[in-house]
Design an enzyme around this catalytic site. Structure first.
Site, PDB file in Angstrom:
ATOM      1  N   ASP A 113       4.910   0.690  11.761  1.00  0.00           N
ATOM      2  CA  ASP A 113       3.716   0.016  11.244  1.00  0.00           C
ATOM      3  C   ASP A 113       3.640  -1.453  11.682  1.00  0.00           C
ATOM      4  O   ASP A 113       2.673  -2.144  11.358  1.00  0.00           O
ATOM      5  CB  ASP A 113       3.667   0.109   9.706  1.00  0.00           C
ATOM      6  N   ARG A 164       0.371  14.534  12.930  1.00  0.00           N
ATOM      7  CA  ARG A 164       0.855  14.358  11.566  1.00  0.00           C
ATOM      8  C   ARG A 164       0.808  15.639  10.719  1.00  0.00           C
ATOM      9  O   ARG A 164       0.077  15.713   9.714  1.00  0.00           O
ATOM     10  CB  ARG A 164       0.105  13.201  10.887  1.00  0.00           C
ATOM     11  N   LYS A 190       0.843  -1.215   0.000  1.00  0.00           N
ATOM     12  CA  LYS A 190       0.000   0.000   0.000  1.00  0.00           C
ATOM     13  C   LYS A 190       0.870   1.253   0.000  1.00  0.00           C
ATOM     14  O   LYS A 190       0.629   2.185  -0.762  1.00  0.00           O
ATOM     15  CB  LYS A 190      -0.899   0.003   1.246  1.00  0.00           C
ATOM     16  N   ASN A 191       1.873   1.274   0.862  1.00  0.00           N
ATOM     17  CA  ASN A 191       2.651   2.504   1.035  1.00  0.00           C
ATOM     18  C   ASN A 191       3.591   2.793  -0.130  1.00  0.00           C
ATOM     19  O   ASN A 191       4.146   3.889  -0.225  1.00  0.00           O
ATOM     20  CB  ASN A 191       3.425   2.461   2.358  1.00  0.00           C
ATOM     21  N   ARG A 235      -8.365  -0.633   4.741  1.00  0.00           N
ATOM     22  CA  ARG A 235      -7.479   0.369   4.123  1.00  0.00           C
ATOM     23  C   ARG A 235      -6.180  -0.281   3.660  1.00  0.00           C
ATOM     24  O   ARG A 235      -5.592   0.179   2.679  1.00  0.00           O
ATOM     25  CB  ARG A 235      -7.092   1.450   5.151  1.00  0.00           C
ATOM     26  N   CYS A 286      -4.828  12.339  12.667  1.00  0.00           N
ATOM     27  CA  CYS A 286      -5.577  11.085  12.662  1.00  0.00           C
ATOM     28  C   CYS A 286      -5.332  10.382  13.987  1.00  0.00           C
ATOM     29  O   CYS A 286      -4.638  10.916  14.864  1.00  0.00           O
ATOM     30  CB  CYS A 286      -5.209  10.221  11.475  1.00  0.00           C
TER      31      CYS A 286
HETATM   32  C1  UD1 Z   1       1.254   6.171   3.042  1.00  0.00           C
HETATM   33  C2  UD1 Z   1       2.495   5.926   3.825  1.00  0.00           C
HETATM   34  O1  UD1 Z   1       3.554   5.690   3.261  1.00  0.00           O
HETATM   35  N1  UD1 Z   1       2.373   5.942   5.137  1.00  0.00           N
HETATM   36  C3  UD1 Z   1       3.532   5.662   5.968  1.00  0.00           C
HETATM   37  C4  UD1 Z   1       4.372   6.913   6.078  1.00  0.00           C
HETATM   38  O2  UD1 Z   1       3.528   7.932   6.607  1.00  0.00           O
HETATM   39  P1  UD1 Z   1       4.022   9.455   6.544  1.00  0.00           P
HETATM   40  O3  UD1 Z   1       4.761   9.678   5.287  1.00  0.00           O
HETATM   41  O4  UD1 Z   1       2.816  10.285   6.819  1.00  0.00           O
HETATM   42  O5  UD1 Z   1       4.990   9.496   7.784  1.00  0.00           O
HETATM   43  P2  UD1 Z   1       6.268  10.409   7.981  1.00  0.00           P
HETATM   44  O6  UD1 Z   1       7.488   9.595   7.760  1.00  0.00           O
HETATM   45  O7  UD1 Z   1       6.098  11.654   7.182  1.00  0.00           O
HETATM   46  O8  UD1 Z   1       6.148  10.774   9.523  1.00  0.00           O
HETATM   47  C5  UD1 Z   1       7.202  10.569  10.443  1.00  0.00           C
HETATM   48  C6  UD1 Z   1       7.083  11.557  11.562  1.00  0.00           C
HETATM   49  O9  UD1 Z   1       7.361  12.876  11.052  1.00  0.00           O
HETATM   50  C7  UD1 Z   1       6.317  13.761  11.405  1.00  0.00           C
HETATM   51  N2  UD1 Z   1       6.166  14.735  10.307  1.00  0.00           N
HETATM   52  C8  UD1 Z   1       5.974  14.284   9.040  1.00  0.00           C
HETATM   53  C9  UD1 Z   1       5.826  15.173   8.000  1.00  0.00           C
HETATM   54  C10 UD1 Z   1       5.878  16.549   8.285  1.00  0.00           C
HETATM   55  O10 UD1 Z   1       5.738  17.415   7.407  1.00  0.00           O
HETATM   56  N3  UD1 Z   1       6.084  16.965   9.561  1.00  0.00           N
HETATM   57  C11 UD1 Z   1       6.232  16.082  10.600  1.00  0.00           C
HETATM   58  O11 UD1 Z   1       6.425  16.481  11.757  1.00  0.00           O
HETATM   59  C12 UD1 Z   1       5.080  12.857  11.573  1.00  0.00           C
HETATM   60  O12 UD1 Z   1       4.075  13.474  12.342  1.00  0.00           O
HETATM   61  C13 UD1 Z   1       5.704  11.648  12.221  1.00  0.00           C
HETATM   62  O13 UD1 Z   1       5.855  11.880  13.593  1.00  0.00           O
HETATM   63  O14 UD1 Z   1       5.480   6.669   6.940  1.00  0.00           O
HETATM   64  C14 UD1 Z   1       5.108   6.333   8.283  1.00  0.00           C
HETATM   65  C15 UD1 Z   1       6.389   6.177   9.086  1.00  0.00           C
HETATM   66  O15 UD1 Z   1       7.104   5.084   8.664  1.00  0.00           O
HETATM   67  C16 UD1 Z   1       4.253   5.074   8.274  1.00  0.00           C
HETATM   68  O16 UD1 Z   1       3.787   4.818   9.572  1.00  0.00           O
HETATM   69  C17 UD1 Z   1       3.081   5.205   7.341  1.00  0.00           C
HETATM   70  O17 UD1 Z   1       2.442   3.957   7.186  1.00  0.00           O
HETATM   71  C1  PEP Z   2      -0.157   4.629   9.241  1.00  0.00           C
HETATM   72  C2  PEP Z   2      -0.328   3.952   8.115  1.00  0.00           C
HETATM   73  O1  PEP Z   2      -0.773   4.469   6.946  1.00  0.00           O
HETATM   74  P1  PEP Z   2      -1.129   5.983   6.552  1.00  0.00           P
HETATM   75  O2  PEP Z   2       0.130   6.763   6.553  1.00  0.00           O
HETATM   76  O3  PEP Z   2      -1.692   5.829   5.182  1.00  0.00           O
HETATM   77  O4  PEP Z   2      -2.111   6.464   7.580  1.00  0.00           O
HETATM   78  C3  PEP Z   2       0.010   2.502   8.010  1.00  0.00           C
HETATM   79  O5  PEP Z   2       0.092   2.008   6.869  1.00  0.00           O
HETATM   80  O6  PEP Z   2       0.172   1.847   9.062  1.00  0.00           O
END
Ligand code: UD1
Ligand code: PEP
Length: 429
Positions: free
Chosen positions: A315, A130, A22-23, A407, A125
């Site tokens: 995850d 996030r 998915k990711n 999802r 969420c």
């Molecule tokens: C669709 C997808 O690929 N989802 C994955 C992606 O989510 P996602 O890409 O949303 O996660 P991030 O790696 O960006 O988040 C990591 C951390 O950075 C923080 N943050 C992120 C962006 C930002 O602009 N500012 C900030 O502070 C987030 O709140 C979190 O605490 O990576 C996460 C971390 O491995 C996984 O749990 C999710 O399953």
């Molecule tokens: C947190 C997850 O996904 P998303 O970033 O799409 O919410 C996940 O795949 O566990």
């Protein structure tokens, strides 16, 4: 809203075909916006998040064709053809974005191709607030002007994006992917420092390179991108899901069974495999699969801390907690990525687990005798931790709010039932 009913006690035995990730699939789908030619994705998982993003892309004017059924055997995921010949709107509306946070990944491609985009802020969420500040700061480094107005990100780069240096103060998978997609069509060179190294980032880079992008260093913390004028048609196969793989491996060990996970890529799960080996989870690595089982009667407690890749994946944290709830001995599980990712704890405790949360760590005392209960899924991975508990619990477990599970886990009840689980979906209109 559907429910899932499980009667515990059966060890999982058999083969499970691992789906496309998915990711990886979600950012790959948004890459279709970068070209006026066709992007084809193979091994696409059949998941609610894919449908949600397909609806958003269609709204931007992308012509989508999905072929094939989700396979019961082999890595026979669906094939998705996407043709963004013309972008009909650069606005990603709240009604669609709020359904899935990954929708923010349309920002980079739209801005790069059209010079402007208006994307609803995705909001928080269940697992944390996030924010998307790192995405926005990165776009600004490439020359974008960003304004936040009425819940939307208004981004514009009238003369086009220009390559620059982006230094992420914190590792972010999504920000790395979004900026990478913006930079492939920017003028000049972009260097992204402290980039995420996840296999899904590498999968996206490989697809973009296939489309004509010039990217070096994906999979390391410094990614360099030379902008090009345009990208072209390409066919890419989505990488197998390492989180689904890790989830089923733990479910096999917890139930005292043995699963062969076909298509699994153990090199993407090194930290889980190494750390759970100390706990007695045996992973045998074959050519195109892994076999997972428990070395003894039950696993031993272990201390686990989540970290960005190549560290232990957040995850897999909830599933690890379920596994450790019946382990011999105590475990300390520390979550360092998301500030609120312990929502499964009270539900696991309702089934008899002995877990106490202290800040960002949870003490799991182990050896719980779990009993079936009616439980509520709070997020995607939490849902599966409750299924794992249900698979070993005495009696019946009913999981509510299955939409979280849908999802990210493809045909979960079919895959588990084929390996001996007593599990069924109850359709509720
Ligand atoms: C669709 C997808 O690929 N989802 C994955 C992606 O989510 P996602 O890409 O949303 O996660 P991030 O790696 O960006 O988040 C990591 C951390 O950075 C923080 N943050 C992120 C962006 C930002 O602009 N500012 C900030 O502070 C987030 O709140 C979190 O605490 O990576 C996460 C971390 O491995 C996984 O749990 C999710 O399953
Ligand atoms: C947190 C997850 O996904 P998303 O970033 O799409 O919410 C996940 O795949 O566990």
């Amino acid at each position: 809203m559907d429910k899932i009913k499980i009667r515990g006690g059966n060890p999982l035995k058999g083969k499970i075909w691992i789906s496309g990730a998915k990711n990886a699939a979600l950012p790959l789908m948004t890459a279709a916006l970068l070209t006026d030619e066709v992007l084809t994705l193979r091994n696409l998982p059949h998941l609610a998040d894919i449908t949600t993003l397909a609806n958003l892309l269609a709204q931007h004017g992308v012509d989508l064709h999905m072929n094939g059924a989700a396979g019961s055997e082999g890595c026979a995921g669906r094939v998705l053809e996407m043709h963004a010949k013309t972008i009909t709107t650069t606005k990603a509306p709240y009604e669609l974005v709020r359904k899935m946070r990954a929708s923010i990944l349309v920002l980079g491609p739209l801005l790069a191709r059209e010079g402007h985009a208006e994307v609803s802020l995705p909001g928080g969420c269940a697992i944390g607030s996030r924010p998307v500040d790192l995405h926005l700061q990165g776009m600004q480094q490439l020359g974008a002007e960003i304004e936040l107005k009425e819940g939307y990100v208004h981004a514009k780069a009238p003369g086009g994006l220009v390559g620059g240096e982006v230094m992420f103060p914190k590792v972010s998978v999504g920000a790395t992917e979004n900026i990478m997609m913006a930079a492939v069509l920017a003028k000049g060179t972009t260097r992204m420092i402290n980039s995420a190294r996840e296999p899904e980032v590498v999968d996206l880079a490989e697809c973009l390179i296939g489309m004509g992008a010039r990217i070096k260093g994906a999979g390391t913390d410094t990614i360099t991108i030379e902008g090009v004028d345009r990208l072209h048609s390409y066919t890419h196969t989505v990488v197998p899901d390492r989180i689904e793989t890790g989830t089923y491996a733990m479910a096999a060990a917890m139930t005292g069974g043995e699963l062969e996970l076909i298509g699994a890529r153990p090199e993407h799960l090194r930290s889980m495999i190494d750390q759970l080996a100390h706990a007695g989870v045996v992973i045998e690595e074959l050519d195109n699969s892994i076999i997972a089982r428990c070395a003894g009667e039950r696993v031993k407690g272990a201390d686990i801390m989540t970290e960005p890749y190549p560290g232990y994946p957040t995850d897999l944290q909830a599933q690890t907690m379920a596994l450790m709830s019946t382990a011999d001995g105590a475990s300390m599980i520390t979550e360092t990525i998301f500030e609120n990712r312990f929502m499964h704890v009270p539900e696991l405790c309702r089934m008899g687990a002995n877990i106490t949360v202290h800040g960002s760590s949870a003490l799991v005392r182990g050896q719980a005798k779990l009993t079936g209960a009616e439980v509520m899924a709070t997020d995607l991975r939490a849902s599966f931790s409750l299924i794992m508990a249900g698979l070993v619990a005495d009696g019946e477990t009913v999981l509510n709010r299955v939409y979280h599970l849908d999802r990210g886990y493809e045909r979960v009840e079919d895959k588990l039932a084929a390996c001996g689980a007593d599990i069924e979906r109850i359709k509720v209109d």
